[in-house]
Design a protein around this motif. Structure first.
Motif, PDB file in Angstrom:
ATOM      1  N   GLN A   1       0.835  -1.205   0.000  1.00  0.00           N
ATOM      2  CA  GLN A   1       0.000   0.000   0.000  1.00  0.00           C
ATOM      3  C   GLN A   1       0.869   1.254   0.000  1.00  0.00           C
ATOM      4  N   SER A   2       1.943   1.222   0.796  1.00  0.00           N
ATOM      5  CA  SER A   2       2.837   2.385   0.858  1.00  0.00           C
ATOM      6  C   SER A   2       3.529   2.604  -0.480  1.00  0.00           C
ATOM      7  N   ARG A   3       3.899   1.512  -1.110  1.00  0.00           N
ATOM      8  CA  ARG A   3       4.573   1.608  -2.420  1.00  0.00           C
ATOM      9  C   ARG A   3       3.637   2.248  -3.452  1.00  0.00           C
ATOM     10  N   GLU A   4       2.381   1.857  -3.414  1.00  0.00           N
ATOM     11  CA  GLU A   4       1.396   2.417  -4.342  1.00  0.00           C
ATOM     12  C   GLU A   4       1.338   3.945  -4.182  1.00  0.00           C
ATOM     13  N   GLU A   5       1.374   4.370  -2.932  1.00  0.00           N
ATOM     14  CA  GLU A   5       1.285   5.805  -2.652  1.00  0.00           C
ATOM     15  C   GLU A   5       2.564   6.546  -3.064  1.00  0.00           C
ATOM     16  N   GLU A   6       3.709   5.927  -2.778  1.00  0.00           N
ATOM     17  CA  GLU A   6       4.991   6.534  -3.165  1.00  0.00           C
ATOM     18  C   GLU A   6       5.059   6.738  -4.667  1.00  0.00           C
ATOM     19  N   LEU A   7       4.678   5.703  -5.388  1.00  0.00           N
ATOM     20  CA  LEU A   7       4.738   5.786  -6.852  1.00  0.00           C
ATOM     21  C   LEU A   7       3.787   6.849  -7.372  1.00  0.00           C
ATOM     22  N   TYR A   8       2.624   6.944  -6.755  1.00  0.00           N
ATOM     23  CA  TYR A   8       1.680   7.963  -7.219  1.00  0.00           C
ATOM     24  C   TYR A   8       2.293   9.346  -7.030  1.00  0.00           C
ATOM     25  N   SER A   9       2.869   9.620  -5.870  1.00  0.00           N
ATOM     26  CA  SER A   9       3.380  10.983  -5.666  1.00  0.00           C
ATOM     27  C   SER A   9       4.576  11.246  -6.577  1.00  0.00           C
ATOM     28  N   LYS A  10       5.321  10.212  -6.912  1.00  0.00           N
ATOM     29  CA  LYS A  10       6.479  10.398  -7.804  1.00  0.00           C
ATOM     30  C   LYS A  10       6.060  10.584  -9.265  1.00  0.00           C
ATOM     31  N   TYR A  11       5.024   9.900  -9.687  1.00  0.00           N
ATOM     32  CA  TYR A  11       4.718   9.836 -11.128  1.00  0.00           C
ATOM     33  C   TYR A  11       3.335  10.350 -11.492  1.00  0.00           C
ATOM     34  N   LYS A  12       2.734  11.156 -10.622  1.00  0.00           N
ATOM     35  CA  LYS A  12       1.324  11.502 -10.865  1.00  0.00           C
ATOM     36  C   LYS A  12       1.083  12.325 -12.125  1.00  0.00           C
ATOM     37  N   GLU A  13       2.148  12.894 -12.711  1.00  0.00           N
ATOM     38  CA  GLU A  13       1.867  13.596 -13.978  1.00  0.00           C
ATOM     39  C   GLU A  13       1.761  12.632 -15.159  1.00  0.00           C
ATOM     40  N   PHE A  14       2.059  11.355 -14.926  1.00  0.00           N
ATOM     41  CA  PHE A  14       2.015  10.389 -16.025  1.00  0.00           C
ATOM     42  C   PHE A  14       0.763   9.509 -16.052  1.00  0.00           C
ATOM     43  N   TYR A  15       0.063   9.422 -14.917  1.00  0.00           N
ATOM     44  CA  TYR A  15      -1.129   8.557 -14.887  1.00  0.00           C
ATOM     45  C   TYR A  15      -2.080   9.002 -13.792  1.00  0.00           C
ATOM     46  N   GLY A  16      -3.272   8.488 -13.847  1.00  0.00           N
ATOM     47  CA  GLY A  16      -4.252   8.766 -12.798  1.00  0.00           C
ATOM     48  C   GLY A  16      -5.563   8.080 -13.153  1.00  0.00           C
ATOM     49  N   TYR A  17      -6.608   8.465 -12.444  1.00  0.00           N
ATOM     50  CA  TYR A  17      -7.930   7.913 -12.749  1.00  0.00           C
ATOM     51  C   TYR A  17      -8.682   8.892 -13.641  1.00  0.00           C
ATOM     52  N   VAL A  18      -9.446   8.323 -14.563  1.00  0.00           N
ATOM     53  CA  VAL A  18     -10.211   9.121 -15.508  1.00  0.00           C
ATOM     54  C   VAL A  18     -11.645   8.623 -15.480  1.00  0.00           C
ATOM     55  N   PHE A  19     -12.591   9.546 -15.475  1.00  0.00           N
ATOM     56  CA  PHE A  19     -13.995   9.157 -15.582  1.00  0.00           C
ATOM     57  C   PHE A  19     -14.373   9.117 -17.052  1.00  0.00           C
ATOM     58  N   PHE A  20     -15.033   8.060 -17.472  1.00  0.00           N
ATOM     59  CA  PHE A  20     -15.519   7.932 -18.840  1.00  0.00           C
ATOM     60  C   PHE A  20     -17.033   7.782 -18.775  1.00  0.00           C
ATOM     61  N   ILE A  21     -17.732   8.630 -19.501  1.00  0.00           N
ATOM     62  CA  ILE A  21     -19.194   8.556 -19.548  1.00  0.00           C
ATOM     63  C   ILE A  21     -19.597   8.303 -20.998  1.00  0.00           C
ATOM     64  N   ALA A  22     -20.460   7.318 -21.216  1.00  0.00           N
ATOM     65  CA  ALA A  22     -20.821   6.949 -22.577  1.00  0.00           C
ATOM     66  C   ALA A  22     -22.257   6.490 -22.641  1.00  0.00           C
ATOM     67  N   LYS A  23     -22.809   6.530 -23.859  1.00  0.00           N
ATOM     68  CA  LYS A  23     -24.226   6.233 -24.062  1.00  0.00           C
ATOM     69  C   LYS A  23     -24.345   5.059 -25.029  1.00  0.00           C
ATOM     70  N   LYS A  24     -25.169   4.100 -24.682  1.00  0.00           N
ATOM     71  CA  LYS A  24     -25.343   2.934 -25.565  1.00  0.00           C
ATOM     72  C   LYS A  24     -26.152   3.302 -26.797  1.00  0.00           C
ATOM     73  N   ILE A  25     -25.643   2.923 -27.962  1.00  0.00           N
ATOM     74  CA  ILE A  25     -26.396   3.144 -29.193  1.00  0.00           C
ATOM     75  C   ILE A  25     -26.765   1.791 -29.809  1.00  0.00           C
ATOM     76  N   GLU A  26     -27.758   1.822 -30.674  1.00  0.00           N
ATOM     77  CA  GLU A  26     -28.190   0.634 -31.417  1.00  0.00           C
ATOM     78  C   GLU A  26     -27.044   0.206 -32.319  1.00  0.00           C
ATOM     79  N   GLN A  27     -26.811  -1.113 -32.450  1.00  0.00           N
ATOM     80  CA  GLN A  27     -25.734  -1.523 -33.369  1.00  0.00           C
ATOM     81  C   GLN A  27     -26.198  -2.554 -34.343  1.00  0.00           C
TER      82      GLN A  27
END
Ligand code: SAH
Length: 270
Positions: A244-270
């Motif tokens: 858990q600590s490693r996860e946090e360390e890496l986030y603070s070191k590399y947070k400009e390279f990755y993160g969480y993104v919200f994706f919102i989408a709508k189902k269409i007929e296919q």
């Protein structure tokens, strides 16, 4: 990445049933002390909801991998309709249902135990599928494809998922993600996957840093203190904490390279 850790340490395999069950309970216990089990915030849940325009009192909503329901309760206070929260862990669902009752939401918010790879819904039953920080357990593409059938045409899916912010990244963080979740990808690639799976991509936005620092790492640090006391000398607990600590360390070191993104989408007929 709750279960990423479990997979990583082979807890998910049957190699050693006793350790498997013990560590599993340990991880669940740890996260059950937290309001959220992944990065996010009430503001972000409300923002994602603002892109969704089809809901009424009769709407059916599913929150998949809901954990103890931190985001579900926010959703319920800001959206009409019935919400089913689904999670693999009974302990999380017990807490979820207690929370719903405490907030007087029990008539339209219900937690059930189940697995996201075998959802208990009818085809075209749902108006909205919600899933914060959980779709990685089935995989982003597989989740989009398999869950689509439960949505009505014109229904929405809103998920948060890890993504790369740039085309290139340092080796250390690249290797970490390849080991834990190789499906991490850039935002445009994720959007293309959404379109390919039969949805119109409606919106994407990056979760602000406070979703990690304030709403995830800070509460986690508190539980970590508590846990280390309770399980002092326990090797599995100590290893889990170190991860858990490693996860946090890496986030603070590399947070400009990755993160969480919200994706919102709508189902269409296919
Ligand atoms: N949505 C919550 C929890 C995210 S953590 C939040 O944002 O706080 C990921 C959740 O997915 C955990 O609660 C975990 O128990 C759940 N999960 C993992 N594998 C699952 C599966 N196969 N089916 C359903 N839930 C699962």
């Amino acid at each position: 990445m709750l279960l990423a850790y479990a997979k990583h340490s082979k807890i998910m395999s049957n190699e050693n049933k006793t350790i498997h069950e013990f560590d599993f309970n340990l991880i669940c216990e740890f996260f059950s002390y937290m309001e959220r089990q992944g990065p996010g915030s009430p503001e972000v849940t409300i923002k994602a909801l603002s892109f969704i325009d089809n809901l009424t009192e009769r709407s059916c909503i599913a929150d998949i991998g809901c954990g103890t329901g931190g985001q579900t309760m926010v959703l319920a206070r800001h959206a009409p309709g019935h919400i089913t929260g689904l999670d693999l862990f009974p302990n999380f669902i017990n807490i979820f249902n207690r929370n719903a009752e405490r907030l007087g939401l029990q008539n339209r918010v219900k937690g059930i135990v189940g697995s996201m790879d075998n959802l208990p819904f009818q085809h075209e039953e749902l108006d909205l599928i919600w899933s914060e920080g959980a779709i990685y357990n089935i995989g982003f593409k597989q989740g989009l494809n398999e869950w689509r059938k439960y949505l009505k045409t014109g229904g929405y899916i809103a998920v948060s998922e890890s993504a790369w912010f740039t085309d290139e990244r340092p080796e250390e963080i690249y290797n970490y993600w390849m080991e834990h979740y190789p499906e991490i990808d850039t935002i445009p690639n994720k959007v293309a996957q959404i379109q390919k799976a039969g949805y119109i991509p409606v919106a994407t936005f990056i979760l602000p840093e406070n979703c990690w620092a304030e709403h995830y790492f800070a509460p986690k640090a508190k539980v970590q203190g508590l846990f280390l006391n309770k399980y002092a000398g326990n090797k599995a607990a100590e290893e889990f904490m170190a991860h858990q600590s490693r996860e946090e360390e890496l986030y603070s070191k590399y947070k400009e390279f990755y993160g969480y993104v919200f994706f919102i989408a709508k189902k269409i007929e296919q």
